[in-house]
Design a protein around this motif. Structure first.
Motif, PDB file in Angstrom:
ATOM      1  N   ALA A   1       0.824  -1.205   0.000  1.00  0.00           N
ATOM      2  CA  ALA A   1       0.000   0.000   0.000  1.00  0.00           C
ATOM      3  C   ALA A   1       0.862   1.260   0.000  1.00  0.00           C
ATOM      4  N   ASP A   2       1.981   1.253   0.744  1.00  0.00           N
ATOM      5  CA  ASP A   2       2.860   2.418   0.776  1.00  0.00           C
ATOM      6  C   ASP A   2       3.360   2.768  -0.623  1.00  0.00           C
TER       7      ASP A   2
ATOM      8  N   VAL B   1       0.470   4.228  -2.900  1.00  0.00           N
ATOM      9  CA  VAL B   1       0.049   5.610  -2.677  1.00  0.00           C
ATOM     10  C   VAL B   1       1.151   6.592  -3.071  1.00  0.00           C
TER      11      VAL B   1
ATOM     12  N   TYR C   1      -9.228   2.625   5.803  1.00  0.00           N
ATOM     13  CA  TYR C   1      -8.593   3.798   5.194  1.00  0.00           C
ATOM     14  C   TYR C   1      -8.034   3.450   3.818  1.00  0.00           C
ATOM     15  N   VAL C   2      -7.430   2.284   3.679  1.00  0.00           N
ATOM     16  CA  VAL C   2      -6.909   1.866   2.376  1.00  0.00           C
ATOM     17  C   VAL C   2      -8.055   1.706   1.379  1.00  0.00           C
TER      18      VAL C   2
ATOM     19  N   GLU D   1      -1.738  11.052   3.365  1.00  0.00           N
ATOM     20  CA  GLU D   1      -2.019   9.700   2.886  1.00  0.00           C
ATOM     21  C   GLU D   1      -0.854   8.756   3.175  1.00  0.00           C
TER      22      GLU D   1
ATOM     23  N   THR E   1      -1.488   5.715   5.753  1.00  0.00           N
ATOM     24  CA  THR E   1      -1.436   4.381   5.160  1.00  0.00           C
ATOM     25  C   THR E   1      -0.451   3.493   5.908  1.00  0.00           C
TER      26      THR E   1
ATOM     27  N   LEU F   1      -5.176  -1.229  -4.255  1.00  0.00           N
ATOM     28  CA  LEU F   1      -5.506  -0.745  -2.920  1.00  0.00           C
ATOM     29  C   LEU F   1      -6.770  -1.415  -2.392  1.00  0.00           C
TER      30      LEU F   1
END
Length: 209
Positions: free
Chosen positions: A21-22, A25, A80-81, A116, A120, A195
């Protein structure tokens, strides 16, 4: 030469560089602008700083010992993701938009990118547990635990500060092609899908465990 420190640096580099995810984003924000991407990268590193601080303080041990708290944080992170995934998919559905928002939104995107990136990473409790399990293995027998653990934590954050801005700059380098309307929509759709899959896993895993 400190062989354990060298070994840990290699392990940490692999942990930081693994796409997740990092990474997603950061790429998405870098498509908005170089500044937004770098801001998101700094946010990710700040999130890692939170996890390493928690591991050093032993708070991660509490998360491991209280499954309900761990699951609650994991669901929050997954939610949140998923929110980011919905934003990306909505952006992909709008023809003629720039990735991450409407044209002219760069000042907002910079602040949003930093936020974000931080949220994340910081909302993923698995990172704290990972650091708690990995860091002690690289503390030599007989050495003071706190200074050594702080050093290892600093290595992780430093690697993140190197890797994620490089990712942002590389994406920005290819930006003219990636920001084309058709390509941008494909990138946003792929980003949203990635995501979304990560968010679903994060939300469902603690619920079905």
């Amino acid at each position: 030469m400190d062989a354990q420190l060298v070994a840990f640096t290699g392990v940490a580099a692999g942990m930081v560089a693994v796409p997740g995810a990092d990474f997603t984003v950061v790429v998405r924000n870098a498509l908005v602008s170089r500044r937004a991407g770098v801001a998101c990268a700094i946010g990710v590193a700040a999130g890692l700083l939170v996890h390493t601080a928690l591991a050093v303080a032993g708070v991660a041990a509490v998360l491991a010992a209280v499954p309900a708290l761990f699951r609650a944080l994991q669901v929050a992170g997954g939610a949140y993701v998923l929110y980011l995934a919905v934003r990306a998919l909505r952006s992909a559905a709008r023809a003629g938009t720039v990735p991450g928002g409407e044209p002219g939104d760069e000042p907002v995107a910079r602040g949003g990118g930093l936020r974000e990136g931080f949220l994340t990473n910081a909302l993923n409790p698995k990172a704290s547990i990972t650091f708690l399990s990995v860091l002690p293995q690289f503390v030599p027998d007989g050495s003071p635990a706190m200074p050594r653990t702080l050093l290892l934590a600093a290595v992780v954050v430093a690697l993140a500060l190197l890797w994620f801005p490089v990712v942002a700059l590389l994406v920005d380098r290819c930006g003219d092609w990636l920001r084309g309307p058709r390509t941008a929509r494909v990138v946003e759709a792929l980003t949203g899908g990635a995501l979304g899959a990560l968010g679903v896993v994060l939300v469902l895993e603690p619920l079905v465990a």
